[in-house]
Design an enzyme around this catalytic site. Structure first.
Site, PDB file in Angstrom:
ATOM      1  CG  ASN A 192      -0.229   0.082   2.529  1.00 40.03           C
ATOM      2  OD1 ASN A 192       1.001   0.104   2.576  1.00 40.03           O
ATOM      3  ND2 ASN A 192      -0.984   0.130   3.612  1.00 40.03           N
ATOM      4  N   GLY A 212       6.611   1.527   2.050  1.00 35.75           N
ATOM      5  CA  GLY A 212       7.293   1.082   0.825  1.00 35.75           C
ATOM      6  C   GLY A 212       7.324   2.208  -0.197  1.00 35.75           C
ATOM      7  CE1 TYR A 265       6.935  -4.296  14.173  1.00 38.08           C
ATOM      8  CE2 TYR A 265       8.987  -4.927  15.251  1.00 38.08           C
ATOM      9  CZ  TYR A 265       8.220  -4.810  14.112  1.00 38.08           C
ATOM     10  OH  TYR A 265       8.728  -5.221  12.909  1.00 38.08           O
TER      11      TYR A 265
END
Ligand code: UDP
Length: 338
Positions: free
Chosen positions: A35, A39, A152
Site C-alpha cells: 500500500n 514502501g 510491536y
C-alpha cells in the site's frame, strides 16, 4: 526450485524489493502487494520491465484483492508490517492493527488455496531477554503494556502464534523467520534505523547521533544474505512449522559503528571525490535517550542471534561483512530522510 508463482506482501519495502529482485533472477513469477505506506514505488520501478513481475498497489486488508492474488500463487512471503521503532512509538494503533489484522488476512487467504506461507517476524519478540545469544526456543520477557514499544513485539508474537496454529490445526505449510537488524541499499533512515541515518549524516558532514552512551550493540546483516536465507527456507520442506533466526553474528557497539561509518564514508569519498574531504566536519554527538525517543521507549543493550538452527536446517550462514555492507550502501545509495 522450479519456477513458482510467488506473492510478496510489502514487496515495495526495503527487504521485499530485494527479495522480489532475487526471486526474479532465479526465474520465478513474482507479484507484490504493497500500500506504499512505508514502501516506495521507486524500489520496484526497475523490476517493472520484467514480464514475470506484476504489482498491486493496495492494502492486504482488501480481502477481494488478496483472495485473488492468493489463488494465483504457490508461495506467499508475508513482509507487510509496521516498520521501525520510531513508527511504533509514534503510531501504536496503526502498528498493532496492521500487524495482527494483516497476518490474519494473509493466513485466511492462504489456507483457501493451500499456498505455502513464510511469515516475517522480528528479533523484537525476544523482548528483554538477557540470555545471549537469542535462540528460537528461549522464554520471552516483555516490558509492561504502558510502554508502547513492546506492542510491536506482542503483535508479532500473535502473528507467530496464529501462523503456527494454522500449521497445526489446518495443515497450512508455514515457516516463520525472525529477522535481526538488516541493512543494505535502499533502506530508509526515516523510521529510526541507525545505519542509513549514520551514513546520511556522515555524507552530509553532520554529526552522527549516537543515542545513550553508545555501548549498546547490534549485529547487522546485509539484506542479500537475509534474502538468500529466506529463499532457501521457501525451497525446503523440512522447515515447515518452525521458527528460524536470520541475523549476523558480527557484533558491534553503536559507538564503534559510528567510527566505522565515518571511516568508510571517508574512504569512499577519497576514492570518488577527493576534493570533498576539505569540508569534512562530521563527528559524533551523544544524545540522551529521553531526548532521542518519546517516553515509553526502552532500548536493548545487546541483540545477538543464535543461528545454529537455520545453519543445521538449510546450511545458511552470512557471507557479507559489516564493512563491506556499509560500503555497498554508501556506493549504491539509500533513501534519504525527508
Ligand atoms: N541509534 C542511535 N542513533 C540513531 C538511531 C539509532 O544511536 O540515530 C541506536 C538505537 O538507540 C539502538 C541502535 O542504534 O541502540 C539500533 O537502532 P535501530 O533503530 O537501527 O534498530 P533496533 O533498535 O531495532 O535494533
Amino acid at each position: 526450485m522450479n519456477a513458482q508463482r510467488i506473492l510478496i506482501t510489502g514487496g515495495a519495502g526495503f527487504i521485499g524489493s530485494h527479495l522480489a529482485e532475487a526471486l526474479l533472477e532465479r526465474g520465478h513469477i513474482v507479484t507484490i502487494i504493497d500500500n506504499l505506506s512505508t514502501g516506495k514505488f521507486e524500489n520496484i520501478a526497475p523490476l517493472c520491465q520484467n514480464p514475470r513481475f506484476r504489482f498491486a498497489i493496495d492494502s492486504i486488508l482488501n480481502e477481494i484483492v488478496l483472495d485473488r492474488l492468493a489463488s494465483e500463487c504457490d508461495v506467499i512471503f508475508h513482509l507487510a508490517a509496521a516498520v521501525g521503532v520510531k513508527l511504533i512509538v509514534d503510531q501504536p494503533v496503526q502498528t498493532i492493527e496492521t500487524n495482527v489484522n494483516g497476518t490474519m488476512a494473509v493466513l485466511r487467504a492462504a489456507v483457501r488455496y493451500r499456498a505455502k506461507v513464510l511469515i516475517a517476524s522480528t528479533s523484537e519478540v525476544y523482548g528483554k531477554g538477557n540470555r545471549v545469544p537469542f535462540s528460537e526456543d528461549d522464554d520471552v520477557v516483555l516490558g509492561p503494556t504502558v510502554r508502547s514499544r513492546w506492542s510491536y513485539a506482542a503483535s508479532k508474537m500473535i502473528d507467530e502464534f496464529l501462523a503456527l496454529a494454522y500449521f497445526r490445526e489446518k495443515g497450512l505449510p508455514v515457516v516463520i523467520f525472525r529477522l535481526f537488524n538488516t541493512i543494505g541499499p535502499r533502506q530508509s533512515g526515516r523510521y529510526g534505523m541507525v545505519v542509513p541515518r549514520f551514513i546520511q549524516q556522515a555524507l552530509e558532514g553532520k554529526p552522527l547521533t549516537v543515542y545513550g552512551d553508545g555501548n549498546q550493540s547490534r549485529c547487522f546483516l546485509h539484506v542479500k544474505d537475509a534474502v538468500r536465507a529466506m529463499i532457501a527456507l521457501a525451497e525446503s520442506d523440512s522447515v515447515l512449522g518452525n521458527v528460524y533466526n536470520i541475523g549476523s553474528q558480527e557484533e558491534i557497539s553503536i559507538r564503534d559503528l559510528a567510527d566505522l561509518v565515518l571511516r568508510t564514508v571517508k574512504g569512499v569519498k577519497l576514492r570518488k571525490i577527493p576534493q570533498s574531504l576539505k569540508e569534512e566536519h562530521a563527528e559524533v554527538v551523544y544524545i540522551p535517550y529521553d531526548q532521542a525517543y518519546a517516553s515509553g521507549f526502552e532500548d536493548m543493550s545487546r541483540r545477538l542471534p543464535d543461528i545454529t538452527k537455520i545453519q543445521k536446517a538449510i546450511g545458511w550462514s552470512p557471507e557479507i561483512h559489516l564493512q563491506e555492507a556499509i560500503e555497498d550502501i554508501v556506493v549504491n545509495g539509500f533513501l534519504t530522510q525527508k
